[in-house]
Every structure is written in structure tokens, then in C-alpha cells.
Write a protein that holds these residues in place. Structure first.
Motif, PDB file in Angstrom:
ATOM      1  N   TRP A  16       0.830  -1.202   0.000  1.00  0.00           N
ATOM      2  CA  TRP A  16       0.000   0.000   0.000  1.00  0.00           C
ATOM      3  C   TRP A  16       0.869   1.258   0.000  1.00  0.00           C
ATOM      4  O   TRP A  16       0.634   2.193  -0.766  1.00  0.00           O
ATOM      5  N   PHE A  17       1.902   1.274   0.849  1.00  0.00           N
ATOM      6  CA  PHE A  17       2.761   2.446   0.902  1.00  0.00           C
ATOM      7  C   PHE A  17       3.540   2.633  -0.391  1.00  0.00           C
ATOM      8  O   PHE A  17       3.743   3.773  -0.836  1.00  0.00           O
ATOM      9  N   MET A  42       0.268  11.796 -21.750  1.00  0.00           N
ATOM     10  CA  MET A  42      -0.841  11.945 -20.805  1.00  0.00           C
ATOM     11  C   MET A  42      -1.737  10.710 -20.821  1.00  0.00           C
ATOM     12  O   MET A  42      -2.184  10.253 -19.766  1.00  0.00           O
ATOM     13  N   ASN A  43      -1.977  10.142 -21.988  1.00  0.00           N
ATOM     14  CA  ASN A  43      -2.790   8.929 -22.065  1.00  0.00           C
ATOM     15  C   ASN A  43      -2.102   7.754 -21.393  1.00  0.00           C
ATOM     16  O   ASN A  43      -2.750   6.930 -20.740  1.00  0.00           O
ATOM     17  N   THR A  44      -0.796   7.683 -21.537  1.00  0.00           N
ATOM     18  CA  THR A  44      -0.035   6.625 -20.860  1.00  0.00           C
ATOM     19  C   THR A  44      -0.146   6.783 -19.347  1.00  0.00           C
ATOM     20  O   THR A  44      -0.361   5.803 -18.634  1.00  0.00           O
ATOM     21  N   PHE A  45      -0.005   8.017 -18.865  1.00  0.00           N
ATOM     22  CA  PHE A  45      -0.117   8.253 -17.425  1.00  0.00           C
ATOM     23  C   PHE A  45      -1.510   7.909 -16.907  1.00  0.00           C
ATOM     24  O   PHE A  45      -1.652   7.336 -15.830  1.00  0.00           O
ATOM     25  N   LYS A  46      -2.531   8.231 -17.673  1.00  0.00           N
ATOM     26  CA  LYS A  46      -3.892   7.899 -17.256  1.00  0.00           C
ATOM     27  C   LYS A  46      -4.041   6.396 -17.050  1.00  0.00           C
ATOM     28  O   LYS A  46      -4.646   5.949 -16.062  1.00  0.00           O
ATOM     29  N   THR A  47      -3.500   5.618 -17.964  1.00  0.00           N
ATOM     30  CA  THR A  47      -3.575   4.152 -17.852  1.00  0.00           C
ATOM     31  C   THR A  47      -2.787   3.661 -16.648  1.00  0.00           C
ATOM     32  O   THR A  47      -3.278   2.841 -15.863  1.00  0.00           O
ATOM     33  N   MET A  48      -1.578   4.164 -16.489  1.00  0.00           N
ATOM     34  CA  MET A  48      -0.732   3.746 -15.359  1.00  0.00           C
ATOM     35  C   MET A  48      -1.388   4.099 -14.032  1.00  0.00           C
ATOM     36  O   MET A  48      -1.397   3.286 -13.098  1.00  0.00           O
ATOM     37  N   GLU A  49      -1.913   5.304 -13.921  1.00  0.00           N
ATOM     38  CA  GLU A  49      -2.539   5.760 -12.681  1.00  0.00           C
ATOM     39  C   GLU A  49      -3.756   4.902 -12.334  1.00  0.00           C
ATOM     40  O   GLU A  49      -3.920   4.476 -11.192  1.00  0.00           O
ATOM     41  N   LYS A  51      -4.510   1.814 -13.352  1.00  0.00           N
ATOM     42  CA  LYS A  51      -4.133   0.436 -13.009  1.00  0.00           C
ATOM     43  C   LYS A  51      -3.476   0.357 -11.632  1.00  0.00           C
ATOM     44  O   LYS A  51      -3.733  -0.581 -10.876  1.00  0.00           O
ATOM     45  N   LEU A  52      -2.648   1.325 -11.309  1.00  0.00           N
ATOM     46  CA  LEU A  52      -2.006   1.342  -9.997  1.00  0.00           C
ATOM     47  C   LEU A  52      -3.048   1.511  -8.897  1.00  0.00           C
ATOM     48  O   LEU A  52      -3.043   0.772  -7.901  1.00  0.00           O
ATOM     49  N   TYR A  53      -3.965   2.465  -9.086  1.00  0.00           N
ATOM     50  CA  TYR A  53      -4.966   2.737  -8.052  1.00  0.00           C
ATOM     51  C   TYR A  53      -5.911   1.554  -7.871  1.00  0.00           C
ATOM     52  O   TYR A  53      -6.159   1.117  -6.750  1.00  0.00           O
ATOM     53  N   ARG A  54      -6.445   1.052  -8.975  1.00  0.00           N
ATOM     54  CA  ARG A  54      -7.470   0.005  -8.888  1.00  0.00           C
ATOM     55  C   ARG A  54      -6.892  -1.398  -8.701  1.00  0.00           C
ATOM     56  O   ARG A  54      -7.505  -2.231  -8.048  1.00  0.00           O
ATOM     57  N   GLY A  55      -5.715  -1.641  -9.256  1.00  0.00           N
ATOM     58  CA  GLY A  55      -5.162  -2.987  -9.228  1.00  0.00           C
ATOM     59  C   GLY A  55      -4.230  -3.289  -8.071  1.00  0.00           C
ATOM     60  O   GLY A  55      -4.064  -4.453  -7.692  1.00  0.00           O
ATOM     61  N   ILE A  56      -3.617  -2.247  -7.518  1.00  0.00           N
ATOM     62  CA  ILE A  56      -2.641  -2.468  -6.443  1.00  0.00           C
ATOM     63  C   ILE A  56      -3.008  -1.682  -5.185  1.00  0.00           C
ATOM     64  O   ILE A  56      -3.102  -2.239  -4.088  1.00  0.00           O
ATOM     65  N   MET A  57      -3.220  -0.393  -5.356  1.00  0.00           N
ATOM     66  CA  MET A  57      -3.383   0.483  -4.192  1.00  0.00           C
ATOM     67  C   MET A  57      -4.643   0.165  -3.393  1.00  0.00           C
ATOM     68  O   MET A  57      -4.568  -0.006  -2.168  1.00  0.00           O
ATOM     69  N   THR A  58      -5.785   0.085  -4.060  1.00  0.00           N
ATOM     70  CA  THR A  58      -7.035  -0.169  -3.339  1.00  0.00           C
ATOM     71  C   THR A  58      -7.092  -1.581  -2.751  1.00  0.00           C
ATOM     72  O   THR A  58      -7.446  -1.724  -1.574  1.00  0.00           O
ATOM     73  N   LEU A 102      -7.821   9.442  -5.396  1.00  0.00           N
ATOM     74  CA  LEU A 102      -8.858   9.082  -6.367  1.00  0.00           C
ATOM     75  C   LEU A 102      -9.468  10.328  -7.001  1.00  0.00           C
ATOM     76  O   LEU A 102      -9.744  10.344  -8.208  1.00  0.00           O
ATOM     77  N   ILE A 103      -9.653  11.369  -6.224  1.00  0.00           N
ATOM     78  CA  ILE A 103     -10.190  12.622  -6.770  1.00  0.00           C
ATOM     79  C   ILE A 103      -9.264  13.147  -7.866  1.00  0.00           C
ATOM     80  O   ILE A 103      -9.715  13.510  -8.959  1.00  0.00           O
TER      81      ILE A 103
END
Length: 143
Positions: A16-17, A42-49, A51-58, A102-103
Motif C-alpha cells: 500500500w505504501f 498523458m494517455n499513458t499516465f492515465k492508464t498507469m494511474e 491500473k495502480l490505483y485500482r489494481g494495487i493500491m485499493t 482518487l479525486i
């Protein structure tokens, strides 16, 4: 049983950290790309962000919370100790930080985030303060 739950809890905390440190760093780079008008980046960052938030962070945050509750169920006397109250306060702040991320994720996804890369450099430091406090409360148990 307690040591197994604790070990898995700590693995989830580390994961998480790692995500809490990395996602705002992606926001720094995303803001830089936005300011330069680099649409492909920017599109690459959107995908990375996303996937990181939904697949790992949450999932990591959920595991930390569930396993933390399990540890408290195994050691309920901790709930009467001041160090645990302080630690849980900082955990609640981290959960709030997680949701603020997330915001910003949604704002970047919709191309409406106006925060600067300097803002996100400072924003990126907040989990460090929580980590220091949580580790001191959990290990030293100062009160």
C-alpha cells in the motif's frame, strides 16, 4: 495464527505504501506532460494511474484494513492503549489521503486537473509523515 496474520498485514502495508508513494509521483510527471502538451504521454499516465490505483493500491488498502481488524480481534487489549489510538488516527488520515488520490485520478482522467507539478511534489510527501508516525507508534509504543 497471530504471526501469520501480522506477516501478511505487513506485506499489505508495504504494498500500500509503495503505491501511496508512487501514484502522486505519477501525478507529478502527468502534470509536467500536461503543461508541455504531450497528449500521448498523458494517455499513458492515465492508464498507469488507473491500473495502480485500482489494481494495487485499493486492494492493498483493503487488505491492510481487514488484516488490521483481524489483529485487533486477536489482541483486543490494544484498543485500550494510547499508542494504538494515535496509530489508528494516522491510518484514518492515510485512508482519506488514498481517497483524495482518487479525486486527482478522476480529474486527470477527465483532463481537468489544474494542480501544478510542484503541488504534487509536496502532496507526495504526506504519506512519509504518516509512515514515520505509524512506525513509531507501532514499534516504540510511546504512550
Amino acid at each position: 495464527m497471530y504471526l501469520w496474520v501480522k506477516a501478511i498485514h505487513l506485506m499489505a502495508v508495504v504494498t500500500w505504501f509503495a503505491a501511496l508513494f508512487y501514484l502522486p509521483r505519477l501525478y507529478v510527471y502527468h502534470a509536467i506532460a500536461r503543461d508541455k502538451g504531450e497528449n500521448a504521454s498523458m494517455n499513458t499516465f492515465k492508464t498507469m494511474e488507473r491500473k495502480l490505483y485500482r489494481g494495487i493500491m485499493t486492494p492493498s488498502m483493503i487488505a491492510v484494513i481487514v488484516l488490521g481488524i483481524a489483529l485487533l480481534a486477536l489482541q483486543p487489549h490494544w484498543l485500550s492503549q494510547g499508542w494504538m489510538h494515535a496509530k489508528l488516527f494516522f491510518v484514518v488520515l492515510l485512508i482519506a489521503y488514498h481517497h483524495v488520490c482518487l479525486i486527482y485520478l478522476k480529474q486527470f482522467a477527465e483532463d481537468r486537473c489544474s494542480r501544478s507539478q510542484v503541488f504534487f511534489r509536496w502532496f507526495n510527501e504526506l504519506p512519509v509523515l504518516a509512515l514515520v508516525a505509524i512506525m513509531i507508534f507501532a514499534v516504540v509504543k510511546p504512550f
